[in-house]
Scaffold this motif. Structure first.
Motif, PDB file in Angstrom:
ATOM      1  N   THR A   1       7.844  -4.443   9.314  1.00  0.00           N
ATOM      2  CA  THR A   1       6.793  -3.443   9.083  1.00  0.00           C
ATOM      3  C   THR A   1       5.540  -3.765   9.886  1.00  0.00           C
ATOM      4  O   THR A   1       4.811  -2.883  10.311  1.00  0.00           O
ATOM      5  CB  THR A   1       6.436  -3.392   7.573  1.00  0.00           C
ATOM      6  N   LYS A   2       5.289  -5.064  10.061  1.00  0.00           N
ATOM      7  CA  LYS A   2       4.130  -5.456  10.874  1.00  0.00           C
ATOM      8  C   LYS A   2       4.638  -6.417  11.954  1.00  0.00           C
ATOM      9  O   LYS A   2       4.648  -7.641  11.766  1.00  0.00           O
ATOM     10  CB  LYS A   2       3.053  -6.120  10.019  1.00  0.00           C
TER      11      LYS A   2
ATOM     12  N   VAL B   1       3.131  -4.504  -1.322  1.00  0.00           N
ATOM     13  CA  VAL B   1       4.394  -4.161  -0.682  1.00  0.00           C
ATOM     14  C   VAL B   1       4.275  -2.860   0.086  1.00  0.00           C
ATOM     15  O   VAL B   1       3.528  -1.963  -0.316  1.00  0.00           O
ATOM     16  CB  VAL B   1       5.536  -4.033  -1.715  1.00  0.00           C
ATOM     17  N   VAL B   2       5.012  -2.786   1.182  1.00  0.00           N
ATOM     18  CA  VAL B   2       5.084  -1.558   1.950  1.00  0.00           C
ATOM     19  C   VAL B   2       6.482  -0.972   1.772  1.00  0.00           C
ATOM     20  O   VAL B   2       6.693  -0.100   0.945  1.00  0.00           O
ATOM     21  CB  VAL B   2       4.773  -1.782   3.438  1.00  0.00           C
TER      22      VAL B   2
ATOM     23  N   GLY C   1      -0.563 -13.439   3.929  1.00  0.00           N
ATOM     24  CA  GLY C   1       0.839 -13.279   4.319  1.00  0.00           C
ATOM     25  C   GLY C   1       1.064 -13.821   5.701  1.00  0.00           C
ATOM     26  O   GLY C   1       0.167 -14.453   6.261  1.00  0.00           O
ATOM     27  N   VAL C   2       2.285 -13.642   6.195  1.00  0.00           N
ATOM     28  CA  VAL C   2       3.427 -12.993   5.558  1.00  0.00           C
ATOM     29  C   VAL C   2       4.195 -14.024   4.751  1.00  0.00           C
ATOM     30  O   VAL C   2       4.278 -15.196   5.137  1.00  0.00           O
ATOM     31  CB  VAL C   2       4.347 -12.324   6.572  1.00  0.00           C
TER      32      VAL C   2
ATOM     33  N   VAL D   1       0.910  -0.516  -0.142  1.00  0.00           N
ATOM     34  CA  VAL D   1       0.293  -0.232   1.160  1.00  0.00           C
ATOM     35  C   VAL D   1       1.152   0.834   1.820  1.00  0.00           C
ATOM     36  O   VAL D   1       2.371   0.663   1.957  1.00  0.00           O
ATOM     37  CB  VAL D   1       0.230  -1.502   2.031  1.00  0.00           C
TER      38      VAL D   1
ATOM     39  N   THR E   1       8.776  -9.695   8.530  1.00  0.00           N
ATOM     40  CA  THR E   1       8.928  -8.294   8.181  1.00  0.00           C
ATOM     41  C   THR E   1       8.772  -7.434   9.418  1.00  0.00           C
ATOM     42  O   THR E   1       7.898  -7.678  10.253  1.00  0.00           O
ATOM     43  CB  THR E   1       7.886  -7.863   7.139  1.00  0.00           C
TER      44      THR E   1
ATOM     45  N   ARG F   1      -2.776   2.981   4.846  1.00  0.00           N
ATOM     46  CA  ARG F   1      -2.782   2.199   6.097  1.00  0.00           C
ATOM     47  C   ARG F   1      -2.060   3.027   7.143  1.00  0.00           C
ATOM     48  O   ARG F   1      -0.866   3.264   7.026  1.00  0.00           O
ATOM     49  CB  ARG F   1      -2.062   0.869   5.897  1.00  0.00           C
TER      50      ARG F   1
ATOM     51  N   ILE G   1       1.483 -10.721   0.565  1.00  0.00           N
ATOM     52  CA  ILE G   1       1.983  -9.583   1.342  1.00  0.00           C
ATOM     53  C   ILE G   1       2.893 -10.050   2.463  1.00  0.00           C
ATOM     54  O   ILE G   1       2.775 -11.185   2.918  1.00  0.00           O
ATOM     55  CB  ILE G   1       0.809  -8.765   1.928  1.00  0.00           C
ATOM     56  N   GLY G   2       3.838  -9.172   2.807  1.00  0.00           N
ATOM     57  CA  GLY G   2       4.686  -9.443   3.976  1.00  0.00           C
ATOM     58  C   GLY G   2       6.099  -9.810   3.581  1.00  0.00           C
ATOM     59  O   GLY G   2       6.354 -10.972   3.250  1.00  0.00           O
ATOM     60  N   GLY G   3       7.009  -8.837   3.584  1.00  0.00           N
ATOM     61  CA  GLY G   3       8.411  -9.116   3.253  1.00  0.00           C
ATOM     62  C   GLY G   3       8.636  -9.326   1.774  1.00  0.00           C
ATOM     63  O   GLY G   3       9.629  -9.930   1.371  1.00  0.00           O
ATOM     64  N   VAL G   4       7.712  -8.860   0.934  1.00  0.00           N
ATOM     65  CA  VAL G   4       7.819  -9.083  -0.516  1.00  0.00           C
ATOM     66  C   VAL G   4       8.795  -8.083  -1.113  1.00  0.00           C
ATOM     67  O   VAL G   4       8.678  -6.873  -0.908  1.00  0.00           O
ATOM     68  CB  VAL G   4       6.437  -8.943  -1.187  1.00  0.00           C
TER      69      VAL G   4
ATOM     70  N   ASN H   1      -4.941 -15.578   6.627  1.00  0.00           N
ATOM     71  CA  ASN H   1      -3.638 -16.232   6.775  1.00  0.00           C
ATOM     72  C   ASN H   1      -3.753 -17.734   6.982  1.00  0.00           C
ATOM     73  O   ASN H   1      -2.745 -18.420   7.085  1.00  0.00           O
ATOM     74  CB  ASN H   1      -2.877 -15.662   8.005  1.00  0.00           C
TER      75      ASN H   1
ATOM     76  N   THR I   1      -7.981  -9.679   5.130  1.00  0.00           N
ATOM     77  CA  THR I   1      -6.750 -10.397   5.478  1.00  0.00           C
ATOM     78  C   THR I   1      -7.085 -11.853   5.763  1.00  0.00           C
ATOM     79  O   THR I   1      -8.053 -12.125   6.461  1.00  0.00           O
ATOM     80  CB  THR I   1      -6.126  -9.766   6.729  1.00  0.00           C
TER      81      THR I   1
HETATM   82  C1  LIG Z   1       0.436  -4.562   6.211  1.00  0.00           C
HETATM   83  C2  LIG Z   1       0.879  -5.973   6.313  1.00  0.00           C
HETATM   84  N1  LIG Z   1      -0.018  -6.998   6.432  1.00  0.00           N
HETATM   85  C3  LIG Z   1       0.576  -8.172   6.500  1.00  0.00           C
HETATM   86  C4  LIG Z   1      -0.171  -9.449   6.645  1.00  0.00           C
HETATM   87  O1  LIG Z   1       0.481 -10.505   6.627  1.00  0.00           O
HETATM   88  O2  LIG Z   1      -1.382  -9.371   6.775  1.00  0.00           O
HETATM   89  S1  LIG Z   1       2.263  -8.065   6.441  1.00  0.00           S
HETATM   90  C5  LIG Z   1       2.185  -6.385   6.310  1.00  0.00           C
HETATM   91  C6  LIG Z   1       3.393  -5.499   6.214  1.00  0.00           C
HETATM   92  C7  LIG Z   1       4.152  -5.727   4.925  1.00  0.00           C
HETATM   93  O3  LIG Z   1       5.250  -4.801   4.875  1.00  0.00           O
HETATM   94  P1  LIG Z   1       6.566  -5.023   3.972  1.00  0.00           P
HETATM   95  O4  LIG Z   1       6.098  -5.054   2.539  1.00  0.00           O
HETATM   96  O5  LIG Z   1       7.419  -3.844   4.276  1.00  0.00           O
HETATM   97  O6  LIG Z   1       7.174  -6.317   4.397  1.00  0.00           O
END
Ligand SMILES: Cc1nc(C(=O)O)sc1CCOP(=O)(O)O
Ligand SMILES: Cc1ncc(COP(=O)(O)OP(=O)(O)O)c(N)n1
Ligand SMILES: [Mg+2]
Length: 707
Positions: free
Chosen positions: A143-144, A191-192, A136-137, A10, A141, A39, A170-173, A114, A112
């Protein structure tokens, strides 16, 4: 089911930094990313469409491409010829039903999710509305920032189990989560920052895919013709894949009535039947690698290209079968052009000299011509090229791995005199696909595959098959070792032994000492105490390597271990000169430290290995100190534990730089090579003792850092 979701990038412009999104994506896809999501919350639809057009060109069919939220941008980019596979939507974005209506049944639509309620909502939709969910997450993280509560691995596993569609984590992976998330039921990891902010997105992507594959043998698909005599084509491919540790499958493009003296007849089934074979496999089996051999005509070639754009495995090797051993061209002009187009889908091309000339469009009469042509083809297709010099009239049989910037690695060896060379090209290309799918990088894969092929050629004459050019002996190595080994030992050491240290490396990464060392908060006295123990260790470590030099079977190995012993002593002296002096404030107790219980236990393990007098076991025992240190040092220095490790004012910057030194990485590579070579000629019992000595030393490495 295909691997399309397994490694999901992402994008994040900030994380990509100066490198930019496009180049980051290009590199990451080259390393094995299977799907990219654009994104950018700040971009307009028009800006997103522009980026999608650029990304589609950069990806060039090697991965799927979706966009976050921007439904209209998909339409706009598609109208401009971009290949955009779909969209990822959030709970508060456009409705997924509208997206499905707008983009059609073949689009990839993600949502998405959760909570269990989100999954119930997916279950309530008409089947096929949503293709996957992003769950996720996994852990917090930055990033979001507005992310939902962290699920952890177990929380993810519960939602994945309840999901009616594949679930992507996704999220902190990070790299150390991949195996656990795969085992928790993830269809892939998204992963971002772990990819966008990586110093080398291609290598990082390859590491992620290696972790995703884990220990299972790679599933390797051969798309090629059938050689009834068993020496070439899919028959040779299946043997090569198995001999190199893979699980082979085939989609047959042509049936040939041939033997060791030539081809009598060829039957080419329809392109539709080939597509049916390909879909039957992809719909059921995750394909890790594809090797493409004989493709009889333009229709067949285009069918393979279309299929590849939808089922993008992590490794694609194309053996451009265009010119017969006799020199006759096998394809018409239309088919040759189609094959040139197909080449851009490949990671590696394996043309012989005649095929190099056809692909380059000019004569190739010398090895220099071959290297030039290979570089031109690599620049045009984006694939690497293995130029094969076997047809040159040299005493040596050179090969060279060539990229767009020139020769990456060159391999020479004395020519093996044998007439049993039928199927050599097919066998090498399928061995390469398997070795790469096992996790080796391309130079390692070429080295390993060449070693295996040469062993198969040396033993080929003993098969006594046919009166013409006979086949190679694909399983010679296994038969020679009494059939005990199940794949080239190179894969054992470089992949299986390394993977077996994954939990130790994860533990080391998480140790408070390492975290504090990385961010510079480590109390100085604790650091100096560690260095004092390291100095005591290095002095004894040098003695152990001097013993390895004494036992070494070749002069080159003797020199290497002696130099390494000298390096260890030099390292110890450097520690004393730079750190273990009163000027650094070290206390008298710390300075005069005796080896700790941990250091003593580690050294006892090494001394016991040296005492066995078994060179192979001894160098296996000393290998973790090279390998784990290099791996940790490079990642510390690359900022994987936080960008501050790169800060020149970091209190331990000079120490961090020591273990990121390229010279140390080169020495590590050499040590791995010597251990691999020793393992390759060891029987099963000795290889077990080697692996045990290696594994115990890795445990001691962890204890050494656990201060
Ligand atoms: C774009 C995104 N969506 C998420 C969700 O939980 O829906 S967490 C996220 C960011 C993930 O970034 P990183 O890989 O750097 O932790
Ligand atoms: C694969 C995947 N999963 C989740 C997200 C989150 O998307 P984002 O737009 O950041 O947040 P929502 O709007 O979906 O809540 C994603 N981008 N990709
Ligand atoms: Mg969204």
């Amino acid at each position: 089911m295909n691997a399309a979701l397994s490694l999901y990038l992402v994008t994040d412009a900030a994380a990509c930094g100066d490198r930019g999104v496009i180049d980051t994506v290009r590199e990451a896809v080259a390393g094995g990313v299977t799907i990219v999501q654009l994104r950018d919350k700040h971009a307009t639809d028009a800006e997103s469409a522009d980026l999608l057009v650029e990304l589609s060109a950069a990806i060039d069919g090697r991965a799927m491409l979706v966009v976050n939220d921007r439904l209209d941008a998909v339409q706009q980019a598609r109208a401009r010829g971009a290949r955009v596979d779909g969209v990822h939507l959030g709970q508060s974005d456009a409705a997924v039903q509208r997206a499905r209506e707008l983009l059609g049944p073949d689009a990839l639509i993600g949502l998405t999710a959760n909570t269990p309620a989100h999954l119930d909502a997916v279950r309530a939709l008409p089947a096929g509305t949503v293709d996957y969910v992003g769950v996720g997450v996994i852990r917090p993280t930055s990033t979001k920032p507005d992310h939902p509560p962290a699920l952890g691995i177990d929380g993810f596993a519960a939602l994945a189990a309840a999901s009616p569609v594949p679930a992507v984590a996704i999220g902190g992976v990070g790299i150390t989560d991949v195996a656990e998330l795969r085992d928790a039921g993830a269809a892939g990891v998204a992963v971002v920052s772990a990819l966008c902010a990586a110093e080398d997105p291609r290598a990082t992507a390859r590491d992620f895919r290696r972790q995703w594959r884990g220990q299972r043998p790679p599933r390797v698909l051969s798309i090629a013709g059938s050689d009834a005599s068993g020496g070439a084509g899919i028959q040779a491919d299946l043997k090569s894949i198995a001999a190199n540790g893979g699980y082979g499958m085939t989609a047959i493009t042509a049936l040939t009535a041939q033997n060791t003296q030539g081809v009598r007849d060829v039957h080419v089934p329809s392109a539709e039947f080939l597509r049916a074979q390909l879909d039957a496999i992809a719909d059921d089996i995750e394909i890790d690698a594809v090797k493409i051999g004989m493709l009889a005509n333009a229709d067949i070639i285009r069918t393979v290209g279309e299929w590849l754009t939808q089922h993008r495995p992590g490794t694609v090797v194309l053996d451009p079968v265009m010119v017969a051993t006799s020199g006759d061209r096998l394809l018409d002009a239309d088919a040759e052009q189609a094959l040139l187009d197909l080449a851009s889908h490949a990671d590696l091309l394996t043309p012989n000299l005649s095929e190099l000339a056809v692909l380059a469009g000019h004569p190739v009469q010398s090895w220099g011509d071959a290297l030039t042509a290979a570089q031109e083809i690599a620049a045009r297709t984006g694939a690497l090229v293995l130029a094969k010099g076997g047809h040159l009239a040299f005493a040596e049989a050179p090969d060279a791995l060539v990229g767009r910037d020139g020769v990456i690695a060159e391999y020479t060896a004395e020519r093996i005199e044998t007439t049993s060379t039928h199927g050599t090209g097919c066998s090498l290309s399928s061995a390469l696909a398997t070795a790469h799918a096992r996790g080796m990088d391309w130079p390692q894969a070429v080295h390993s595959s060449r070693q295996w092929l040469r062993e198969s050629l040396r033993a080929a004459g003993a098969l006594e098959v046919g009166r013409g050019s006979g086949p190679i002996s694909h399983f010679a190595g296994l038969w020679k070792r009494g059939g005990l080994a199940t794949r080239p030992i190179a894969a054992d050491v470089r992949v299986d032994w390394w993977n077996s240290t994954a939990s130790v490396r994860r533990d080391i990464d998480a140790l408070p000492f390492i975290r504090a060392l990385a961010d510079g908060t480590l109390e100085r006295e604790r650091f100096l105490s560690y260095l004092a123990q390291d100095a005591l260790y290095l002095r004894e470590y040098a003695r152990v390597m001097a013993e390895a030099a004494r036992l070494a079977p070749t002069a080159a190995e003797q020199a290497f271990w002696a130099q390494s012993a000298q390096g260890a002593i030099a390292g110890e002296l450097e520690l004393h000169a730079s750190w273990l002096t009163p000027s650094t404030g070290i206390s008298a107790d710390t300075f005069a430290a005796e080896p700790s219980a941990v250091a003593t236990a580690y050294l006892d393990h090494l001394r016991a290995a040296a005492f066995t007098g078994d060179y192979a076991v001894l160098i296996a025992a000393v290998l973790p100190c090279f390998w784990l240190y290099t791996d940790l040092g490079v990642r510390l220095h690359a900022g994987e534990f936080g960008a501050h490790a790169l800060d020149p004012d970091h209190p331990f910057a000079s120490w961090l730089a020591t273990y990121a030194d390229p010279a140390f990485a080169i020495a590590t590579e050499q040590a791995i090579e010597y251990v691999t070579a020793a393992a390759a000629v060891a029987d099963e019992a000795r290889r077990e003792r080697m692996h045990r000595a290696f594994a115990v030393a890795a445990e001691h490495e962890r204890a050494f850092f656990d201060l």
